[in-house]
Design a protein around this motif. Sequence first.
Motif, PDB file in Angstrom:
ATOM      1  N   UNK A 195    -113.086 -57.956 -15.330  1.00  0.00           N
ATOM      2  CA  UNK A 195    -111.909 -58.828 -15.453  1.00  0.00           C
ATOM      3  C   UNK A 195    -111.080 -58.482 -16.679  1.00  0.00           C
ATOM      4  N   UNK A 196    -111.724 -57.797 -17.629  1.00  0.00           N
ATOM      5  CA  UNK A 196    -111.056 -57.589 -18.915  1.00  0.00           C
ATOM      6  C   UNK A 196    -110.223 -56.319 -18.890  1.00  0.00           C
ATOM      7  N   UNK A 197    -109.058 -56.348 -19.513  1.00  0.00           N
ATOM      8  CA  UNK A 197    -108.171 -55.182 -19.492  1.00  0.00           C
ATOM      9  C   UNK A 197    -108.700 -54.068 -20.396  1.00  0.00           C
ATOM     10  N   UNK A 222    -121.413 -64.737 -23.128  1.00  0.00           N
ATOM     11  CA  UNK A 222    -120.167 -64.019 -23.402  1.00  0.00           C
ATOM     12  C   UNK A 222    -120.250 -63.150 -24.651  1.00  0.00           C
ATOM     13  N   UNK A 247     -99.546 -57.977 -28.604  1.00  0.00           N
ATOM     14  CA  UNK A 247     -99.028 -59.335 -28.462  1.00  0.00           C
ATOM     15  C   UNK A 247     -97.627 -59.410 -29.052  1.00  0.00           C
ATOM     16  N   UNK A 249     -92.741 -80.742 -25.568  1.00  0.00           N
ATOM     17  CA  UNK A 249     -94.167 -81.044 -25.728  1.00  0.00           C
ATOM     18  C   UNK A 249     -94.369 -82.398 -26.389  1.00  0.00           C
ATOM     19  N   UNK A 250     -95.636 -82.839 -26.384  1.00  0.00           N
ATOM     20  CA  UNK A 250     -95.956 -84.138 -26.974  1.00  0.00           C
ATOM     21  C   UNK A 250     -95.591 -84.160 -28.459  1.00  0.00           C
ATOM     22  N   UNK A 251     -95.852 -83.056 -29.152  1.00  0.00           N
ATOM     23  CA  UNK A 251     -95.531 -83.013 -30.575  1.00  0.00           C
ATOM     24  C   UNK A 251     -94.032 -83.178 -30.780  1.00  0.00           C
ATOM     25  N   UNK A 294    -105.685 -53.975 -25.323  1.00  0.00           N
ATOM     26  CA  UNK A 294    -105.022 -55.219 -25.680  1.00  0.00           C
ATOM     27  C   UNK A 294    -103.525 -54.983 -25.628  1.00  0.00           C
ATOM     28  N   UNK A 295    -102.842 -55.760 -24.828  1.00  0.00           N
ATOM     29  CA  UNK A 295    -101.389 -55.679 -24.865  1.00  0.00           C
ATOM     30  C   UNK A 295    -100.958 -56.056 -26.275  1.00  0.00           C
ATOM     31  N   UNK A 350    -118.366 -59.641 -25.064  1.00  0.00           N
ATOM     32  CA  UNK A 350    -117.489 -59.336 -26.191  1.00  0.00           C
ATOM     33  C   UNK A 350    -117.753 -57.922 -26.701  1.00  0.00           C
ATOM     34  N   UNK A 382     -95.314 -62.701 -33.709  1.00  0.00           N
ATOM     35  CA  UNK A 382     -94.500 -63.833 -34.147  1.00  0.00           C
ATOM     36  C   UNK A 382     -93.427 -63.343 -35.119  1.00  0.00           C
ATOM     37  N   UNK A 407    -123.409 -65.724 -27.897  1.00  0.00           N
ATOM     38  CA  UNK A 407    -122.192 -65.733 -28.713  1.00  0.00           C
ATOM     39  C   UNK A 407    -122.312 -66.684 -29.898  1.00  0.00           C
ATOM     40  N   UNK A 408    -122.856 -67.888 -29.643  1.00  0.00           N
ATOM     41  CA  UNK A 408    -122.826 -68.888 -30.707  1.00  0.00           C
ATOM     42  C   UNK A 408    -123.870 -68.652 -31.788  1.00  0.00           C
TER      43      UNK A 408
END
Lengths: 267, 376
Positions: free
Chosen positions: B97-99, B62, B105, B341-343, B102-103, B66, B108, B28-29
């Motif tokens: 393990x992977x669906x 990974x 999301x 949260x901390x912020x 993609x739901x 991917x 925002x 991956x990297x």
Amino acid sequence: MSDPRLARPDDPPLMALRDVTLAFGPKVIQRNLSLDVRRGTIFAVMGGSGCGKSTVLKAMIGLLRPREGRYIMDGEDYWAGSEERRTEIGRRRFGVLFQNAALWSAMTVGMNVALPMQMFTALDEPSIRRLVMLKLGLVGMEHAVDQLPSELSGGMRKRAGLARALALDPDILFFDEPSAGLDPISASRLDDLILNLRDGLGATVVIVSHELPSLFAIADDGVFLDAKTRTVIAHGSPTALRDGCADPQVQAFMRRENYDAEAGGKV
Amino acid sequence: MAAGTHPTWRHIAATDRDVLALGGDWIAQSGAIPQFSPECLTGSAAGRTIAFDTAGLGRWDTGLIEFLWDAKRTAASAGLRVDGSGLPEAARKLLGLLPDRLATAASPSHRRFRPLHALGGKTLGMLAELGALAELLAVTTSGAVRALVARARMRAVDLLANIRAAGPQALAIVGVVNFLVGAILAFVGAVQLRKFAADIFVADLVAIAVVREMAGVMTAIVMSGRTGAAYAARIATMRGNEELDALAVVGIPASDYIVLPSVLALVFTMPLLYLYGCFVGILGGFVVALAMLDITPLGYFHQTVEAVPLDQFAFGFVKTVAFAAMIGVTSCRIGLLAGRSAADVGVAATKAVVVGIVGVIAMDAVFAVIADIVGI
């Protein structure tokens, strides 16, 4: 196992603590602690509450310097190296899931996973984005990529923390109480995930836990720490300790029986 | 890590199945992971199988997963079957393990530019906040009254601990600030008044300015930054740790247990700090005046006593009580409203300081107008 990434029994251990004493100021947590973690194993640090399990984990990830003793990390003396070297080891090789996930609360889940990659790899943003989705997908959290940690439940936070621990493809994963606070189904899913990650990524896993079902399901080696004598009282996998260890405290722990430390036996 | 061979993949359309042949190192990297192109499967009818040939596969991590996930999702949306038997077992497990898809999301919320909407929202929010503050002030006042008859759920030890933190421990910083303000006033006054040979009136200037305005405002600003921020941060952290929920469950109202001792501590200590500030401020002016001008200590003292009648102190005293109540109540309110949260703790502390300082100065302006009307 034929996988070349996994260890043969006569290989030197990947990580070893030798006669280590761990202490906070005058308070000694563990003394004469020795353990070997072999490559490719899932190593459990077991023991009752307050025995110093998490402290041992802290020592292994380099957050706590032992007062005495040596920590051999893949053949080199960890604390003899420079600070840069230790940081390098931590960044390249360690992935840590903290007890409360320790997600950075000001960032979305996706940014939490992306940050280590942005800081320490040369990958471009689209590649990072794809890897973030993959890591979140592995833990079943890809739907929460744009959510803030404060919007997640405890179990979701833990899974997101695991995705972040996987960000840089570490070969040693540390889990502090991974299944604490999870429902049995989530906990067993997490166990499967840990097993698959170990098998799939060839990772070595060190897990601090007192969740017996998890321990029996996944751990293949371990140590049992005692809070009272502050040292290791047994070495071996949870199953081996349950079936073969004579120590009454270990037996009580493994079989969930009552144990009275003062009387030194079962109640 | 040795730079391995480049990852490669080929699509082979066999008669009964599509085969993806993978070769090279898939790390991956390395940043070299190819993108799966869905077009290669567009010709495949639904129900066909995709298999994998990994004979040429080198090292992988990974990065391989991917790519496989992309293929798996494309296959799922095209109705193709994925046969993972050609993959290394570990890769098959991870892929499992992977669906499949993609739901989507939760997107925002889109922020559109709607200035009137924003203005209206802000105005309503501010009005609601004023109402909430007034309510908290009322609840705290009633708590204070109940505390007088020992009926409030406030422990004396909490009040004393708060008083200690807000009072004695603040003496040093309040002293330094007020001393310097008094000294600065004397400097400024001395330069001007010397031109008129009115040296002695430096004492009047320092005394009136310190007692009427500077000691009260400076003390309030220092306390807002020191104690108000601490209250907001502490309460916000307690909220984050569910400590407030724990209090609510055992039936201890946060207003009595946390807000009341905090506000009372400020209300008790700030007037005293004000008097102390007056004294230190006048002392600062005194030191500078003696050093710069031709005045006797006794003359300066006499002039100061003449300059400020007692009602000036009383006015300043009342003002600082009001400042203290305002700082205490708004800081606690900001803490109670903070996120978990901390912020959010940092945001709450910042907000408490800003609101406190602006509030103190705004209130001081109102007091100045009132003083003018009643002629103090």
